[in-house]
Scaffold this motif. Sequence first.
Motif, PDB file in Angstrom:
ATOM      1  N   LEU A   1       0.833  -1.201   0.000  1.00 10.66           N
ATOM      2  CA  LEU A   1       0.000   0.000   0.000  1.00 10.66           C
ATOM      3  C   LEU A   1       0.865   1.247   0.000  1.00 10.66           C
ATOM      4  O   LEU A   1       1.835   1.332   0.765  1.00 10.66           O
ATOM      5  CB  LEU A   1      -0.923   0.026   1.221  1.00 10.66           C
ATOM      6  N   LEU A   2       0.527   2.176  -0.861  1.00 13.07           N
ATOM      7  CA  LEU A   2       1.199   3.472  -0.872  1.00 13.07           C
ATOM      8  C   LEU A   2       0.152   4.533  -0.547  1.00 13.07           C
ATOM      9  O   LEU A   2      -0.789   4.735  -1.321  1.00 13.07           O
ATOM     10  CB  LEU A   2       1.841   3.731  -2.237  1.00 13.07           C
ATOM     11  N   GLY A   3       0.282   5.144   0.619  1.00 17.38           N
ATOM     12  CA  GLY A   3      -0.696   6.144   1.052  1.00 17.38           C
ATOM     13  C   GLY A   3      -0.103   7.535   1.019  1.00 17.38           C
ATOM     14  O   GLY A   3       1.034   7.737   1.457  1.00 17.38           O
ATOM     15  N   ALA A   4      -0.860   8.482   0.479  1.00 18.27           N
ATOM     16  CA  ALA A   4      -0.361   9.855   0.387  1.00 18.27           C
ATOM     17  C   ALA A   4      -1.272  10.798   1.150  1.00 18.27           C
ATOM     18  O   ALA A   4      -2.493  10.753   1.012  1.00 18.27           O
ATOM     19  CB  ALA A   4      -0.274  10.278  -1.077  1.00 18.27           C
ATOM     20  N   GLN A   5      -0.672  11.633   1.970  1.00 23.13           N
ATOM     21  CA  GLN A   5      -1.418  12.686   2.660  1.00 23.13           C
ATOM     22  C   GLN A   5      -0.982  14.041   2.126  1.00 23.13           C
ATOM     23  O   GLN A   5       0.162  14.208   1.680  1.00 23.13           O
ATOM     24  CB  GLN A   5      -1.150  12.624   4.163  1.00 23.13           C
ATOM     25  N   ALA A   6      -1.916  14.991   2.158  1.00 24.87           N
ATOM     26  CA  ALA A   6      -1.559  16.358   1.784  1.00 24.87           C
ATOM     27  C   ALA A   6      -0.627  16.927   2.850  1.00 24.87           C
ATOM     28  O   ALA A   6      -0.828  16.712   4.049  1.00 24.87           O
ATOM     29  CB  ALA A   6      -2.821  17.210   1.673  1.00 24.87           C
ATOM     30  N   ALA A   7       0.392  17.651   2.408  1.00 24.60           N
ATOM     31  CA  ALA A   7       1.419  18.134   3.342  1.00 24.60           C
ATOM     32  C   ALA A   7       0.828  18.958   4.486  1.00 24.60           C
ATOM     33  O   ALA A   7       1.309  18.894   5.619  1.00 24.60           O
ATOM     34  CB  ALA A   7       2.466  18.944   2.578  1.00 24.60           C
ATOM     35  N   GLY A   8      -0.231  19.703   4.207  1.00 22.15           N
ATOM     36  CA  GLY A   8      -0.847  20.531   5.241  1.00 22.15           C
ATOM     37  C   GLY A   8      -1.855  19.795   6.099  1.00 22.15           C
ATOM     38  O   GLY A   8      -2.489  20.394   6.969  1.00 22.15           O
ATOM     39  N   ALA A   9      -2.020  18.506   5.830  1.00 21.14           N
ATOM     40  CA  ALA A   9      -3.003  17.700   6.568  1.00 21.14           C
ATOM     41  C   ALA A   9      -2.449  16.282   6.668  1.00 21.14           C
ATOM     42  O   ALA A   9      -3.063  15.328   6.207  1.00 21.14           O
ATOM     43  CB  ALA A   9      -4.347  17.723   5.842  1.00 21.14           C
ATOM     44  N   ALA A  10      -1.265  16.181   7.299  1.00 19.47           N
ATOM     45  CA  ALA A  10      -0.524  14.916   7.277  1.00 19.47           C
ATOM     46  C   ALA A  10      -0.254  14.378   8.678  1.00 19.47           C
ATOM     47  O   ALA A  10       0.900  14.197   9.085  1.00 19.47           O
ATOM     48  CB  ALA A  10       0.784  15.099   6.505  1.00 19.47           C
ATOM     49  N   PRO A  11      -1.294  14.073   9.437  1.00 23.11           N
ATOM     50  CA  PRO A  11      -1.088  13.579  10.805  1.00 23.11           C
ATOM     51  C   PRO A  11      -0.304  12.264  10.850  1.00 23.11           C
ATOM     52  O   PRO A  11       0.487  12.062  11.769  1.00 23.11           O
ATOM     53  CB  PRO A  11      -2.519  13.403  11.337  1.00 23.11           C
ATOM     54  N   LEU A  12      -0.480  11.402   9.867  1.00 28.08           N
ATOM     55  CA  LEU A  12       0.245  10.124   9.903  1.00 28.08           C
ATOM     56  C   LEU A  12       1.741  10.330   9.721  1.00 28.08           C
ATOM     57  O   LEU A  12       2.549   9.552  10.241  1.00 28.08           O
ATOM     58  CB  LEU A  12      -0.265   9.170   8.812  1.00 28.08           C
ATOM     59  N   ILE A  13       2.114  11.349   8.968  1.00 30.21           N
ATOM     60  CA  ILE A  13       3.536  11.618   8.731  1.00 30.21           C
ATOM     61  C   ILE A  13       4.130  12.330   9.942  1.00 30.21           C
ATOM     62  O   ILE A  13       5.233  12.017  10.395  1.00 30.21           O
ATOM     63  CB  ILE A  13       3.726  12.526   7.485  1.00 30.21           C
TER      64      ILE A  13
END
Lengths: 348, 348
Positions: A211-223
């Motif tokens: 799985l490759l999951g992408a979050q928006a940089a301004g909304a990236a709680p997992l990162i």
Amino acid sequence: MRKWGGLIARYGARLAISQSVEPVTLYEGDTPLIPAPRLGDAVVPGGQLFLKYEGLNPTGSFKDRGMTTAITQAVADGARSVVCASTGNTAASAAAYAARAGLKCIVLIPDGKIALGKLAGAVAYGARVIAVKGSFDDGLRMVREASERAPVALVNSVNPARLQGQKTAAWEVTEQLGQAPDWLCLPIGNAGNITAYWLGFCEDEKGLPRLLGAQAAGAAPLIQGKQIKNPETRATAIRIGNPARWQEAVSALERSNGHVLSVTDDEIFAAYHMTARLEGIFCEPSSAAGVAGLIKSVASGKVNPEGKRFVCVLTGHGLKDPDSAVDGAERPISIAPTTAAFLEVLGV
Amino acid sequence: MRKWGGLIARYGARLAISQSVEPVTLYEGDTPLIPAPRLGDAVVPGGQLFLKYEGLNPTGSFKDRGMTTAITQAVADGARSVVCASTGNTAASAAAYAARAGLKCIVLIPDGKIALGKLAGAVAYGARVIAVKGSFDDGLRMVREASERAPVALVNSVNPARLQGQKTAAWEVTEQLGQAPDWLCLPIGNAGNITAYWLGFCEDEKGLPRLLGAQAAGAAPLIQGKQIKNPETRATAIRIGNPARWQEAVSALERSNGHVLSVTDDEIFAAYHMTARLEGIFCEPSSAAGVAGLIKSVASGKVNPEGKRFVCVLTGHGLKDPDSAVDGAERPISIAPTTAAFLEVLGV
């Protein structure tokens, strides 16, 4: 040619929901898995790219998969009304399936923050829209508490029946491709979709993708490893700072030997434009986050595309957000109404 | 589950287009035929109603059926660019399929008359939009003449390859229903769609429906028997005063023992709201003209619904025109951010 009757007709016994009532269906699911050779050449050289075009569900997003099961369960439970807090795709889907079932639908939105046009779907399907003098989180708390004290069914993604319908997308991908892809790439907002795909692949026992999951940089709680108080991104469908299924998403990413990263809005919109202009497939900005994440991961060497098959999930149709398509577009040039003028522009 | 590869893969040999190149496809067609029992009870008591939801084609309208064949033919003919005059669905579809094929797409629009937002699809897919200081008719004349003098393919509905793809909708209806319906109801604008359906049913030799065609009252040349200079209706996709396939439509209506009538904008919008609110199916305003025509024809006694099966063709998705959905909608009421306030609104 299909005589398709929707997800419950197709997969009923494999879905953990009540079988006691007729399915509430708009013939959702069975969306195309479209080969994307030109985008693939650009993004995964040496590999193959396919796009799961979830924007062709009835209300224009993947939410319909979980809503057929959630509303069917609500009918089985005797509900007469359904409620959700949403500013977009969930509201439209809930409103449509509630209408189909003859139930009332009430949608809570934060007061003053949402243009009425963003609610076109929900309004069209006859939902009652109520503005809350507070935040989105206030609205979610209110629908949760109200559903415990009144005969209204909550259909936000905390409703477990939602996952049951959503997991079918994984089964479709495997069947359409003939096997699970090497990588499945998708945006992560509230994290319900990645959770559902992983559940689906695991239950299917026909192979597991990474799985490759992408979050928006301004909304990236997992990162960032922490809740984001004021999430910001122009990809509004994934502007979420505290995902409901955070832990499930982290677990799915780990167990799949996957990869999670953040992508900037510029990267998201670059992927959005590439997908439309190279393949003729128009998706919501948030949908393009998965493509953007794949581009970035190949560029950084985290993902080696050679000989691999990639599926990017496009979660919603571009028509959900027409403003983003024309934002920054040049005004058309203007010419005289003569064929000569037109031929000149054509360079003939 | 489908491994659907689009219309040419499915029906190739039955389509009179070049078979010399790979199909240019976005996996169009195979749209659901959805039973509409609640709308049916209201509209055709004693009969059965089904909705052919063409809004679930890739660009959101039925135009994609004819565009897969038109653009495939253009590629076979060696075209490097395609042109059309359009303000909406045709432009979006042409732009998408041109992008898919790696062709340039140029769209002519009347200067100053079209909001950029209406062109979201075409702009997203990377079409070049040129404004003409003149009317829509000027634009159509210019693309016709230019296509005769320059290596650009014209993909407006005068292109015969368009009908070849469009006729497949009739075959799908018959296959999905198990037989042709008693009545097929649809809007008439440029009259290409009714012509294509009739062609399809005739070629299929599996039974012929009676055709019910509805025009907007302010754009009803077939009813008035004359060209309409300044057609007016809020159902913009059928705001056409001089249909390209006028004679074919009249012939199809006569040969099918059909019925053609005009419906007012109020009647169109009433049908539009009924379809969304009773069935959870959101269509373009123009799409609802067929439903409105059926309602009016049953009310006037022209059509007896008893024991009959009706298919209404919904030509485009409601998301094509979000403004119409929220037009006239009430602003949401606003409440305090407390569960008590919400329960009070719920009447609990």
